[in-house]
Structure formats: structure tokens, C-alpha cells
Design a protein around this motif. Structure first.
Motif, PDB file in Angstrom:
ATOM      1  N   PHE A   1       0.450  -0.980  -0.073  1.00 34.89           N
ATOM      2  CA  PHE A   1       0.027  -0.388   0.178  1.00 34.89           C
ATOM      3  C   PHE A   1       1.329   1.601  -0.221  1.00 34.89           C
ATOM      4  O   PHE A   1       0.264   2.600   0.163  1.00 34.89           O
ATOM      5  N   ALA A   2       2.136   1.297   0.682  1.00 33.87           N
ATOM      6  CA  ALA A   2       3.111   2.741   0.887  1.00 33.87           C
ATOM      7  C   ALA A   2       3.097   2.659  -0.686  1.00 33.87           C
ATOM      8  O   ALA A   2       3.016   4.097  -0.866  1.00 33.87           O
ATOM      9  N   ASN A   3       3.491   2.150  -1.920  1.00 33.96           N
ATOM     10  CA  ASN A   3       3.972   2.990  -3.007  1.00 33.96           C
ATOM     11  C   ASN A   3       2.198   3.486  -4.043  1.00 33.96           C
ATOM     12  O   ASN A   3       2.711   3.997  -4.969  1.00 33.96           O
ATOM     13  N   HIS A   4       1.259   3.336  -3.130  1.00 33.41           N
ATOM     14  CA  HIS A   4       0.163   4.285  -3.694  1.00 33.41           C
ATOM     15  C   HIS A   4      -0.298   5.593  -2.513  1.00 33.41           C
ATOM     16  O   HIS A   4      -0.125   6.411  -2.852  1.00 33.41           O
ATOM     17  N   ILE A   5       1.627   5.878  -2.236  1.00 31.20           N
ATOM     18  CA  ILE A   5       1.272   7.048  -1.113  1.00 31.20           C
ATOM     19  C   ILE A   5       2.663   7.768  -0.862  1.00 31.20           C
ATOM     20  O   ILE A   5       3.325   7.341  -1.362  1.00 31.20           O
ATOM     21  N   SER A   6       2.313   9.045  -1.416  1.00 28.21           N
ATOM     22  CA  SER A   6       4.129   9.969  -1.674  1.00 28.21           C
ATOM     23  C   SER A   6       4.439  10.333  -0.601  1.00 28.21           C
ATOM     24  O   SER A   6       3.952  10.333   0.686  1.00 28.21           O
ATOM     25  N   LEU A   7       5.972  10.381  -0.544  1.00 31.27           N
ATOM     26  CA  LEU A   7       6.881  10.196   0.712  1.00 31.27           C
ATOM     27  C   LEU A   7       6.267  11.887   1.497  1.00 31.27           C
ATOM     28  O   LEU A   7       6.627  12.039   2.233  1.00 31.27           O
ATOM     29  N   GLY A   8       5.929  13.452  -0.012  1.00 29.44           N
ATOM     30  CA  GLY A   8       5.495  13.891   0.958  1.00 29.44           C
ATOM     31  C   GLY A   8       4.131  14.622   2.565  1.00 29.44           C
ATOM     32  O   GLY A   8       4.522  15.035   2.562  1.00 29.44           O
ATOM     33  N   SER A   9       3.978  13.733   1.377  1.00 23.39           N
ATOM     34  CA  SER A   9       2.338  13.154   1.671  1.00 23.39           C
ATOM     35  C   SER A   9       2.303  12.613   3.543  1.00 23.39           C
ATOM     36  O   SER A   9       1.644  12.942   5.121  1.00 23.39           O
ATOM     37  N   VAL A  10       3.326  10.830   3.543  1.00 24.47           N
ATOM     38  CA  VAL A  10       3.669  10.623   4.813  1.00 24.47           C
ATOM     39  C   VAL A  10       4.746  11.466   6.040  1.00 24.47           C
ATOM     40  O   VAL A  10       3.930  11.070   7.096  1.00 24.47           O
ATOM     41  N   LEU A  11       5.893  12.524   5.264  1.00 22.84           N
ATOM     42  CA  LEU A  11       6.421  13.343   5.943  1.00 22.84           C
ATOM     43  C   LEU A  11       5.135  14.419   6.814  1.00 22.84           C
ATOM     44  O   LEU A  11       5.469  14.631   8.265  1.00 22.84           O
ATOM     45  N   GLU A  12       4.742  15.082   6.102  1.00 26.22           N
ATOM     46  CA  GLU A  12       3.426  15.803   6.361  1.00 26.22           C
ATOM     47  C   GLU A  12       2.718  15.776   7.862  1.00 26.22           C
ATOM     48  O   GLU A  12       2.429  15.996   8.849  1.00 26.22           O
ATOM     49  N   LYS A  13       2.249  14.415   7.341  1.00 29.77           N
ATOM     50  CA  LYS A  13       1.559  13.679   8.552  1.00 29.77           C
ATOM     51  C   LYS A  13       2.559  13.444   9.735  1.00 29.77           C
ATOM     52  O   LYS A  13       1.618  13.482  11.132  1.00 29.77           O
ATOM     53  N   LEU A  14       3.478  12.687   9.436  1.00 32.53           N
ATOM     54  CA  LEU A  14       4.264  12.690  10.888  1.00 32.53           C
ATOM     55  C   LEU A  14       4.651  14.446  11.220  1.00 32.53           C
ATOM     56  O   LEU A  14       4.819  14.112  12.720  1.00 32.53           O
ATOM     57  N   ARG A  15       4.940  15.114  10.474  1.00 30.44           N
ATOM     58  CA  ARG A  15       5.117  16.080  10.961  1.00 30.44           C
ATOM     59  C   ARG A  15       4.083  16.970  12.060  1.00 30.44           C
ATOM     60  O   ARG A  15       4.420  17.422  13.159  1.00 30.44           O
ATOM     61  N   GLN A  16       2.689  16.607  11.736  1.00 33.31           N
ATOM     62  CA  GLN A  16       1.436  16.898  12.245  1.00 33.31           C
ATOM     63  C   GLN A  16       1.667  16.328  13.582  1.00 33.31           C
ATOM     64  O   GLN A  16       0.448  16.439  15.025  1.00 33.31           O
ATOM     65  N   LEU A  17       1.377  14.929  13.080  1.00 32.21           N
ATOM     66  CA  LEU A  17       1.270  13.450  14.532  1.00 32.21           C
ATOM     67  C   LEU A  17       2.213  14.263  15.527  1.00 32.21           C
ATOM     68  O   LEU A  17       1.914  14.057  17.042  1.00 32.21           O
TER      69      LEU A  17
ATOM     70  N   CYS B   1       9.898  16.687  -6.696  1.00 29.32           N
ATOM     71  CA  CYS B   1       8.192  17.170  -5.124  1.00 29.32           C
ATOM     72  C   CYS B   1       8.803  16.147  -4.326  1.00 29.32           C
ATOM     73  O   CYS B   1       8.268  15.279  -4.741  1.00 29.32           O
ATOM     74  N   LEU B   2       8.326  16.866  -2.970  1.00 29.54           N
ATOM     75  CA  LEU B   2       7.722  15.779  -2.361  1.00 29.54           C
ATOM     76  C   LEU B   2       6.635  15.057  -2.596  1.00 29.54           C
ATOM     77  O   LEU B   2       6.266  13.375  -2.439  1.00 29.54           O
TER      78      LEU B   2
ATOM     79  N   ASP C   1       5.402  14.198  -5.231  1.00 28.49           N
ATOM     80  CA  ASP C   1       5.838  13.084  -6.255  1.00 28.49           C
ATOM     81  C   ASP C   1       6.496  11.826  -5.778  1.00 28.49           C
ATOM     82  O   ASP C   1       6.115  10.711  -6.816  1.00 28.49           O
ATOM     83  N   LEU C   2       7.210  11.754  -4.855  1.00 30.56           N
ATOM     84  CA  LEU C   2       7.752  10.143  -5.271  1.00 30.56           C
ATOM     85  C   LEU C   2       7.242   9.514  -4.296  1.00 30.56           C
ATOM     86  O   LEU C   2       6.515   9.701  -3.380  1.00 30.56           O
ATOM     87  N   SER C   3       7.441   8.312  -4.171  1.00 30.35           N
ATOM     88  CA  SER C   3       6.926   6.657  -4.052  1.00 30.35           C
ATOM     89  C   SER C   3       7.610   6.526  -2.469  1.00 30.35           C
ATOM     90  O   SER C   3       8.838   7.080  -2.476  1.00 30.35           O
ATOM     91  N   ALA C   4       6.827   6.808  -1.424  1.00 25.46           N
ATOM     92  CA  ALA C   4       6.828   6.378  -0.220  1.00 25.46           C
ATOM     93  C   ALA C   4       7.369   5.266   0.013  1.00 25.46           C
ATOM     94  O   ALA C   4       8.092   5.077   1.195  1.00 25.46           O
ATOM     95  N   ALA C   5       7.367   4.655  -0.956  1.00 26.25           N
ATOM     96  CA  ALA C   5       7.993   3.111  -0.519  1.00 26.25           C
ATOM     97  C   ALA C   5       9.118   2.707  -1.374  1.00 26.25           C
ATOM     98  O   ALA C   5      10.059   1.871  -0.674  1.00 26.25           O
ATOM     99  N   TYR C   6       9.415   4.007  -2.730  1.00 23.79           N
ATOM    100  CA  TYR C   6      10.611   3.127  -3.431  1.00 23.79           C
ATOM    101  C   TYR C   6      11.826   4.277  -3.029  1.00 23.79           C
ATOM    102  O   TYR C   6      12.496   4.000  -4.161  1.00 23.79           O
ATOM    103  N   TRP C   7      11.244   5.573  -2.830  1.00 24.40           N
ATOM    104  CA  TRP C   7      12.071   7.073  -3.193  1.00 24.40           C
ATOM    105  C   TRP C   7      13.929   6.557  -2.921  1.00 24.40           C
ATOM    106  O   TRP C   7      14.639   6.951  -4.315  1.00 24.40           O
ATOM    107  N   ASP C   8      13.660   6.058  -1.947  1.00 23.93           N
ATOM    108  CA  ASP C   8      15.545   5.640  -1.953  1.00 23.93           C
ATOM    109  C   ASP C   8      15.571   3.866  -2.186  1.00 23.93           C
ATOM    110  O   ASP C   8      17.172   3.743  -1.907  1.00 23.93           O
TER     111      ASP C   8
END
Length: 792
Positions: free
Chosen positions: A284-300, A327-328, A330-337
Motif C-alpha cells: 500500500f505504501a507504493n500508492h502514497i507519496s513521501l511528501g504526504s507521509v512526512l507531513e502527517k508525521l510532522r503533524q502527529l 517534488c516530495l 511525486d516521490l514514492s514513499a515505498a521506493y524513493w530511496d
């Protein structure tokens, strides 16, 4: 102000360390080479010296991508040893590592087999030959631009012909390798210069002149980096990019080290948390952007709450966008690195005088036609055609090295259309932007001790605008600063008036240095890059976008029909978005083209020796248990791979030839006698599939084989070394797998030694008990066959 259209291939990874980055002793490899390798090759050495040397050589080989105690996949496919595992393989690894280390100790000299024989025992000569040939033809030794190599290159072409589209690092690397292999090569380049996205331009005036890299600039990790090899061959100095990178607030005040360190730690912990979450989320992580995950973590976790902390965090996010040219969001949260494990170790470096010095040396002596934009590439069983304007070029094969951005825009027409899986991978992968403003000043007002410094921005929307500055005064020959623009700001940059951009960047510099009493003069010259608008690039470099993965790099690298090949930074899963990745992909494709041309996986340079083919006994043993039989057609393949492109042997047996069949055969094979004949040729699994689908009598299949697939049939007495190596490779692979089973089932040794089931044992057992073994025949060419073997 000048605004040329140019390309950029920046550093994939930022100069600041991020989460998960390895720690290296930056002097380790130099120390190894200088102290242990450079003077260690003596015929008489103590046991302790030999053990220490072997350990050192193993570490050097490890840095080049070779495991300490195993073969890499390409070595297995090439059949470098007769048996996988065991003493022979261990001995081969030691010899291979020794050869790698010998050449790395002096990359300016062509390393010969004779030189290696002086330091290797005679009992390992056969392993020496296998290791040397593998390393030579796969671009691990004797590559580059050393002038001394010229005497070892063939005087005339003895192989096929290749057209290379694009004179960037990938195209030039492939061209030089193919020329050294004996191919006819021509490079077609749309620009009026070589280098592609590696572009150095002279700036300033006569008294203030500098060479500035507007494209690829940083050599990211000097250890094992092939660009470092080129620099050593050309005796070009390298400048280590110093770690000190102070950050300044939008008002010009220096960020305190304490808060800088704290927010960098927070940023790295956020990336660690992303890694944990994607493991939990799975696919499921491959359908989510790295930017959205980082922003959720910042808020959490409510981190970076003050304006200064938030601006600092945004700077690190901009740095991450620079590292990935995207742009973050656009990057895959699963495979960007996904390529992090393969990062080159050692210092990041600038090349004195600019990277054009490498490009100039690589293009020297290579036939390049400039100013020809390719419109179409046609490929088929008879060869290829490349159409550029009103000219058409023909060859046996074509290597396409254009940037991913060009493939995405479909400005080149492929006939027939590329396979759907390749088109889908092109669409999925990302291709982003990094822009630069290069400025040459009357003097170095920012201080001689800095190579980089950063600037925070007010908002997240413009966090990537002039967020990082490179100082090139140490290598360019003049007082040069380059301001980087990443993320969304890089896209806005493309639409902004250059004079406004210069005003903004100077305002930022004066805001930093003005309060210190430092006068910031107007630049002598300013250049803004426009990579996104460049019709020969349409961007900077690749990244793994949402719903993409590293596998898409592999798909882009796949050849089509052994006629159309691909290279470039977007075709290498291990080293994407880097200059060294582009170069290595060119070496890789040169090797693949050689293998395709010679029709086998284990290959050697043609020699003037007598053309000796496999013995009739070898062929008889091999075809005693073929992988597939269709009437008079028998096929054998290497059981270690099911790659559709992998090569095998076809034998056709005719007891009596009709007159029309005889005419076809005599036109395309050896002269025939009235005896029953057996003719041979090499073909891929894919071609075997194709032949199997042909309906009608065997004569129909024969005509299709010769006329449609274009294969030439030969008798056993004229097969030559090419077939000899392929026969050995397949036999060794079968023998290695049989040995693996007989070691577990000793009672079967006699059966296998008598070749009772040669070629039938190649996959893991379906049923395995102390007294029973049921095995599946691994062939995608025919229905599965099962064998039940029982013994006392």
C-alpha cells in the motif's frame, strides 16, 4: 544576462548526510591501493603477506560490487567456473579480486594476461583466463581514456555495426568500449557538442574567466567511481567538497548550530519513521507519496513548531527534493530511496576545470555526427535504421541513450512500437527538475574556506528557491557561485524572467553578507539554466515516482529483439540520477551488444588462432537429453536462467533431404554430402518460442528459421570457438546443478555420471524424502516433465 537551454545531471544524494547513509573511512581505499597494492606484487611472499593481500583485494572487489564469497549473477551466466560452490569457485574469486586490484593500482596501463600470470600460480591459469575475459568484456578493467590503451585496440572493425543515439556519458562510454571490441560505431547527437546533460561553459571576461558546470557537477563518492578512474588517467586534480555548510535565516542571520543539529536529527528520525511505516503498510505504501507521509508525521509528532524550526525543516525537505530532482508530492514513499544501498563511498568531489575535460577525452576519436535530431528508430530481424531529418542511417544494432524526459514526450518514433511493459515503465518513472543560476563575480566575497552554504526561505512554497549555494572558486579558475533551485520552485523558475531571478538571488546574498560589512558586487556574468524547456532533455534526472519502483529502471534497460538497446542514468537501478550511473550503463550495454553479436553468454575476443569448435562427443552428450524436441529440431539451453534472451543451441537432423530443402541448406550452411547431416545454430529461448509456433512441415520451419529469423546453419566441424564456449557454458551449468543434487543423494551419483538424466535436473525438488526425489524439468518451451527416482 544569458539564458541558454541546457541540461543538468546533479548529485542524487545531498552533500549533507541523511538517515541511513553509510559511514566510510574516506581515505581507506587510497590507503589500500597505495600501501598494499601499488608495491605488493612480488613473486616471493610470505604466507602472512599473501593472506593480508588477499583480504585487501577482497575489500577492493567488494567496493566494486563483488561479494566476498560468491559470484555475481553475470559471472554465473557466463559460466566462469565449471562447478558452483566449492574450491574452484573460491580460487576463482581470489584470482578475480587479484586482477581487479592489479588494474586499480595503475589505471593508466593496459593490464594484460601475461602480467597477471607473473603473480598467479600456474595451477590457476585456467581461472585467470576466465576471470580476465569476464572483467575485460564487462568493463571492470582496461576501460577509460588512457592514451596508452591505443596500441591494444583493433586496427579495423571485425564485429558488427552499431548506431548510438546520444553523445552523453552513456553514449560515449558505450562507443569507446564497442570500438575497443572491434565494432563499427557512429554516434548521432542532436546538439552541436558532446556531453548531453554534462555541460561545462566558460563564463566571464579574459581577466576573469571560469569554467562552470551547468549540468552534472558533483562526483558523488570517489571510491570505485569510474569517473574517478578517468580523472586519474588524465591526471586531473579532484577537490573534496568540504563538509562545513552553514545555514542562514531569511533575514541573513546565521542559524545556531544547536537548533540546526536538533532539526536535522528530527528530519532524520522522520525518514526513519517512514521506513518503519512502509514495512507495516507493505504494498500500500507504493500508492502514497513521501511528501504526504512526512507531513502527517510532522503533524502527529508536532515537530518544528516555531517559525525558525519550520523553516529549517523546510530547508531539509528542499534538500531532499534536490537529491531526487522531484517534488516530495511525486516521490514514492515505498521506493524513493531504493538505490541507497549502492551509493559510492568516499568524498564528494569537484573536478578541476569542469567535467567537460572528461567529456572531451571520451569523445576524442569517436565518430560523432552533431546537429542531427533523431525522428525515428526502426528495428527488425535484418537490422536497424535511424532516421534524422532527411538522412537514414543503417546498422546491425542501435543503442538509444536519450534522457527519460525525451522518451516520455515520445519525440522519437519507434517502429515497431516499444513493448507495452517498457512503455508503462517509462510512464511510471518520474523525471524532475533542478535549476541553477551561475554567477561569476569580481572577487570571492563569501570567503575562501566555504564550498557550500544554505539559505532558509519564508514559506514551504518557495523552500527550494536558492536554498543552496556551491562555490566553484577552488576548481573553476574564477570567483563563481552557483545557486540551486529545487522542487516546485524549480518549475516556477522556468516561467520567471531572468532579470528578476538575478535580482532575487543578489538580494538574498546581500541580506547575508551586507550586515557583516561585506559588499556584494554585481556579477560580471549570470547564466540561468532551463532544463525543463530543453527539447533534448525535458528535465534533469530521474526519480521513483508514486506507483513506480526500482524494477522500472530494469525494464527500461531491457533490449528489444537483440537489435534495440537502451542506456542512460534512467536505465540503472543501482545508480540512477548520477553521472557515474550513466557511464556504467554505457559499459553495460557495450557488453550486452557484444554478447548479442557473438550469440553467447561466455565470450572471448577473436584471435588469430585456429578456429576450433566443440568436439562431436561434446555435442552428442549435450543433445542426448535436449530441453525441447520438435521433430528433427532439438534445443538445449542453460538451465541457470529462464531469460527469454538467453542463448542456446539448435540441432537439426536430416536423414534424407529433398531437392528444394537441399538448395535452401546449401545457400545458408556448409556444403552438403549425401550422408545424414546434422546442422547447428545458436538462438534464444524467445526465438525457439517463435519457431515452435510455426505450423506446417519441417521444411516450413526450416525456411522460417533461415529467412525470417535470419540464422545461419553450420556443420559441427566449422562451429568455431563461439559455439565451443556456449557448449561449455551449458554443460558446466548442468554439471553444477547435478553435483548439487548428488551431494544430497549419494545413491544417485552413478546414474548421473552415466548421463542417465543429464539436463533433466535443474530446479528444486517437488518432493524430497530420504528415499525419494521428484524433480520438475525447468522449461518454458514444453509441458513439464516429472521424474521419480528411488534408490536403496
Amino acid at each position: 544576462m544569458e539564458t541558454p537551454v541546457s541540461e543538468g545531471l546533479g548529485s542524487k544524494r545531498s552533500l549533507r548526510k541523511k538517515s541511513g547513509q553509510k559511514n566510510y573511512d574516506e581515505n581507506l581505499m587510497d590507503e589500500f591501493i597505495e600501501k598494499h597494492i601499488g608495491s605488493a606484487f612480488r613473486k616471493i611472499r610470505t604466507k602472512e603477506e599473501l593472506e593480508k593481500e588477499t583480504e585487501t583485494e577482497a575489500m577492493i572487489a567488494l567496493s566494486l560490487g563483488f561479494p566476498i564469497d560468491a559470484l555475481i549473477e553475470d559471472e554465473i551466466k557466463a559460466g566462469v567456473v565449471r562447478e558452483l560452490g566449492g574450491k574452484e569457485q573460491n580460487d576463482y574469486i581470489v584470482v578475480r579480486n587479484h586482477i581487479l586490484s592489479r588494474w586499480r593500482s595503475n589505471v593508466r596501463i593496459w593490464l594484460t594476461k601475461g602480467q597477471i600470470k607473473e603473480t598467479v600460480s600456474n595451477e590457476y591459469v585456467h581461472l585467470l583466463s576466465a576471470a580476465y575475459d569476464f572483467l575485460l568484456y564487462n568493463g571492470y578493467i582496461n576501460f577509460g581514456v588512457s592514451p596508452s590503451f591505443s596500441s591494444y585496440l583493433p586496427e579495423e572493425a571485425t564485429e558488427g555495426s552499431v548506431i548510438i543515439v546520444g553523445a552523453g556519458l552513456a553514449g560515449l562510454a558505450a562507443a569507446r568500449q564497442l570500438l575497443s571490441f572491434g565494432f563499427k560505431v557512429v554516434v548521432i547527437e542532436g546538439r552541436n557538442r558532446p556531453g548531453g546533460r554534462v555541460y561545462t561553459q566558460q563564463m566571464g571576461k579574459k581577466d576573469k574567466c571560469a569554467a562552470v558546470d551547468l549540468g552534472g557537477s558533483v562526483i558523488t563518492g570517489i571510491h570505485a567511481n569510474p569517473l574517478g578512474v578517468l580523472a586519474r588517467q588524465l591526471s586531473i586534480p579532484l577537490h573534496k567538497v568540504r563538509d562545513n555548510c552553514p545555514l542562514y535565516k531569511p533575514d541573513g542571520v546565521l542559524v545556531k548550530k544547536e537548533i540546526d543539529s536538533r532539526i536535522e536529527t528530527v528530519f532524520n528520525k522522520m525518514l526513519d519513521k517512514v521506513n518503519e511505516l512502509r514495512k507495516i503498510m507493505g504494498g500500500f505504501a507504493n500508492h502514497i507519496s513521501l511528501g504526504s507521509v512526512l507531513e502527517k508525521l510532522r503533524q502527529l509528532y508536532a515537530v518544528a513548531r516555531s517559525p525558525e524550526e519550520r523553516q529549517l525543516l523546510e530547508w531539509h525537505l528542499a534538500n531532499l527534493e534536490y537529491a531526487n530532482a522531484g517534488c516530495l508530492s511525486d516521490l514514492s514513499a515505498a521506493y524513493w530511496d531504493q538505490d541507497d544501498p549502492y551509493e559510492m563511498g568516499g568524498d564528494h568531489c569537484f573536478l578541476a576545470g569542469g567535467n567537460w575535460r572528461l567529456i572531451k577525452a571520451l569523445s576524442d576519436g569517436v565518430p560523432i555526427i552533431y546537429g542531427k535530431t533523431v525522428d525515428a528508430i526502426r528495428y527488425g530481424i535484418e537490422g536497424v535504421e535511424v532516421v534524422a531529418g532527411n538522412q537514414t542511417f543503417q546498422a546491425d544494432m542501435v543503442l538509444c541513450t536519450v534522457p527519460l524526459g525525451v522518451l516520455k514526450r515520445k519525440t522519437i518514433r519507434f517502429e515497431p512500437e516499444l513493448p507495452q511493459r517498457k512503455l508503462a515503465a517509462i510512464d511510471r518513472l518520474g523525471f524532475g527538475l533542478l535549476n541553477k543560476v551561475a554567477m561569476i563575480f569580481p572577487r570571492v566575497f563569501w570567503g575562501e574556506e566555504l564550498d557550500t552554504f544554505g539559505c532558509l526561505n519564508e514559506t514551504s512554497d518557495n523552500r527550494g528557491e536558492f536554498f543552496l549555494f556551491y562555490s566553484y572558486h577552488t576548481v573553476s579558475g574564477g570567483p563563481v557561485l552557483i545557486a540551486l533551485v529545487a522542487g516546485e520552485a524549480a518549475q516556477t523558475f522556468e516561467r520567471t524572467d531572468p532579470s528578476l531571478l538575478q535580482h532575487r538571488v543578489l538580494s538574498k546574498l546581500r541580506g547575508i553578507y551586507g550586515p557583516k560589512g561585506v559588499d556584494v558586487p554585481d556579477p560580471i556574468q549570470t547564466i540561468c539554466t532551463r532544463w525543463g524547456n530543453d527539447p533534448l532533455s525535458y528535465g534533469s534526472y530521474s526519480h521513483v515516482r508514486v506507483q513506480s519502483s526500482g524494477r522500472d529502471y530494469d525494464i527500461l534497460a531491457e533490449s528489444v529483439g537483440n537489435r534495440l538497446f537502451f542506456a542512460g542514468e534512467a536505465t540503472t537501478r543501482q545508480y540512477p540520477a548520477t553521472m557515474h550511473g550513466a557511464y556504467l550503463s554505457g559499459l553495460r550495454e557495450a557488453s550486452r551488444i557484444l554478447r548479442a553479436t557473438r550469440g553467447r553468454q561466455n565470450y572471448f575476443r577473436r584471435s588469430v588462432q585456429r578456429n576450433v569448435g566443440p568436439s562431436s562427443d561434446q555435442l552428442a552428450d549435450l543433445f542426448k537429453w535436449p530441453d525441447l524436441v520438435c521433430g528433427k529440431f532439438s534445443f538445449v539451453f542453460n538451465p541457470l536462467t529462464e531469460d527469454p534472451k538467453s542463448m542456446g543451441l539448435l540441432r537439426i537432423t536430416f536423414d534424407n533431404c529433398k531437392d528444394d530443402v537441399r538448395k535452401v541448406l546449401e545457400k545458408n550452411s556448409d556444403p552438403l554430402s549425401n550422408q545424414p547431416l546434422q546442422l547447428y545454430t545458436t538462438l534464444s529461448r524467445e526465438q525457439a518460442h517463435e519457431l515452435q509456433k510455426v505450423t506446417g512441415e519441417e521444411e516450413t520451419k526450416l525456411v522460417y528459421l533461415i529467412n525470417n529469423i535470419g540464422l545461419k546453419l553450420m556443420g559441427a566441424n566449422t562451429l568455431g570457438n563461439t559455439y565451443n564456449s556456449l557448449v561449455s557454458s551449458i554443460s558446466n551449468a548442468r554439471r553444477g546443478q547435478i553435483t548439487a543434487y548428488t551431494s544430497r543423494f549419494p545413491g544417485m551419483v552413478d546414474m548421473f555420471d552415466s548421463h542417465c538424466f543429464m539436463g533433466k535436473v535443474a530446479t528444486s525438488p517437488i518432493v524430497c524424502t530420504p528415499d525419494m526425489l521428484v524433480l520438475k524439468k525447468p522449461s518454458d518451451l514444453s509441458p513439464p516433465l516429472f521424474f521419480k527416482l528411488s534408490f536403496e
